[in-house]
Design a protein around this motif. Structure first.
Motif, PDB file in Angstrom:
ATOM      1  N   ARG A   6      28.420  53.876  68.403  1.00 46.57           N
ATOM      2  CA  ARG A   6      28.754  52.536  68.896  1.00 46.57           C
ATOM      3  C   ARG A   6      29.919  51.951  68.107  1.00 46.57           C
ATOM      4  NH1 ARG A   6      23.174  51.452  68.357  1.00 46.57           N
ATOM      5  NH2 ARG A   6      23.657  49.889  66.749  1.00 46.57           N
ATOM      6  N   GLY A  27      29.172  45.200  78.379  1.00 40.95           N
ATOM      7  CA  GLY A  27      29.213  45.723  79.735  1.00 40.95           C
ATOM      8  C   GLY A  27      29.836  47.111  79.796  1.00 40.95           C
ATOM      9  N   GLU A  28      30.916  47.303  79.063  1.00 37.17           N
ATOM     10  CA  GLU A  28      31.620  48.584  79.106  1.00 37.17           C
ATOM     11  C   GLU A  28      30.784  49.705  78.507  1.00 37.17           C
ATOM     12  OE1 GLU A  28      35.729  50.511  77.274  1.00 37.17           O
ATOM     13  OE2 GLU A  28      35.766  48.455  78.050  1.00 37.17           O
ATOM     14  N   SER A  30      27.426  49.601  78.207  1.00 34.37           N
ATOM     15  CA  SER A  30      26.046  49.524  78.738  1.00 34.37           C
ATOM     16  C   SER A  30      25.044  49.227  77.627  1.00 34.37           C
ATOM     17  CB  SER A  30      25.673  50.823  79.471  1.00 34.37           C
ATOM     18  OG  SER A  30      26.558  51.047  80.548  1.00 34.37           O
ATOM     19  N   SER A  32      23.319  45.796  75.046  1.00 30.85           N
ATOM     20  CA  SER A  32      23.082  44.351  75.031  1.00 30.85           C
ATOM     21  C   SER A  32      24.120  43.660  74.142  1.00 30.85           C
ATOM     22  CB  SER A  32      21.677  44.044  74.509  1.00 30.85           C
ATOM     23  OG  SER A  32      21.593  44.318  73.125  1.00 30.85           O
TER      24      SER A  32
END
Length: 251
Positions: A6, A27-28, A30, A32
């Motif tokens: 991440r 969003g990109e 996926s 939270s």
């Protein structure tokens, strides 16, 4: 997805776009927003980025004063300075910005042919006191003591009448999206003005200045003619500069 994965994705976004918006990153990737915000807090604590409302920005380099920067002048800067000095040709006018890297250019300038050096830095001019072939033009104005350079209207007016062949620009940060930047508004303005008057603008960069942003933008990286870069930088970090059409010389 592992935490390390991440964080690498976040760093890639930061380098690519010059910022991270937590909602968009969530969003990109996926994930939270809470997960992204937690990662950003941890990465800020590690010095990898700078937290701002809603996301993150690249780190802002520290701005030690001129005397402190002189004390940490290194072999790396000497190599950068020597590579820059080797670009100078007989009869040219070059403009040397203030700073410790440009001081290394002054020390390495050729001594077997004549050329002209313009500078708004008294410390750079002093480096050339005993140079046998360099004609030196010193620009005057309001002294910005942090970098030991003249700024303001008087300096701008004198520079407007010059057309240097090469401007060797000093910066505190370089980012492919956010551009070249420095820590002072007036200093940024005069650097931009010198570049506009010059046929070519070359900057010297150490690895620590890559992917960073200082408060005041000088100009986009696309306005440069080339970069003389400390060797050892990850090629992925240099790729956006090459993609902008810049000649990147590693030394």
């Amino acid at each position: 997805m592992l935490t390390s994965q991440r964080k690498n994705l976040i760093l890639d976004m930061l380098r690519r776009e010059g910022q991270v918006v937590a909602k968009r990153a969530a969003g990109e990737f996926s994930l939270s927003e809470d997960t992204i915000r937690r990662d950003l807090r941890e990465m800020a604590a590690e010095g990898l980025l700078r937290r701002v409302h809603g996301g993150a920005m690249p780190v802002t380099p520290d701005l030690p004063d001129f005397t402190a920067r002189q004390a940490i002048s290194s072999d790396v800067k000497r190599k950068l300075g020597a590579a820059a000095a080797a670009m100078v040709k007989p009869g040219q006018m070059i403009f040397l910005d203030g700073g410790t890297s440009t001081a290394e250019i002054a020390r390495a300038l050729p001594r077997d042919f004549a050329f002209t050096v313009a500078t708004h830095s008294p410390t750079i001019a002093a480096e050339l006191e005993h140079h046998p072939t360099a004609e030196v033009i010193l620009i005057g104005g309001r002294l910005y003591k942090h970098s030991m350079v003249a700024t303001g209207a008087a300096a701008m007016s004198q520079i407007a009448n010059m057309r240097p062949d090469i401007f060797f620009l000093g910066v505190t940060a370089a980012h492919p999206v956010r551009g070249l930047s420095t820590g002072d508004f007036e200093e940024a303005a005069i650097k931009r003005h010198i570049s506009a008057c010059s046929a070519e603008t070359i900057t010297l960069l150490t690895v620590d200045k890559l992917d960073a942003v200082s408060p005041h933008v000088i100009m986009p990286v696309s306005a440069l003619s080339g970069i003389i870069m400390q060797s050892g930088a990850d090629e992925a970090r240099l790729a956006p500069y090459r993609a902008a059409g810049l000649d990147v010389m590693e030394v």
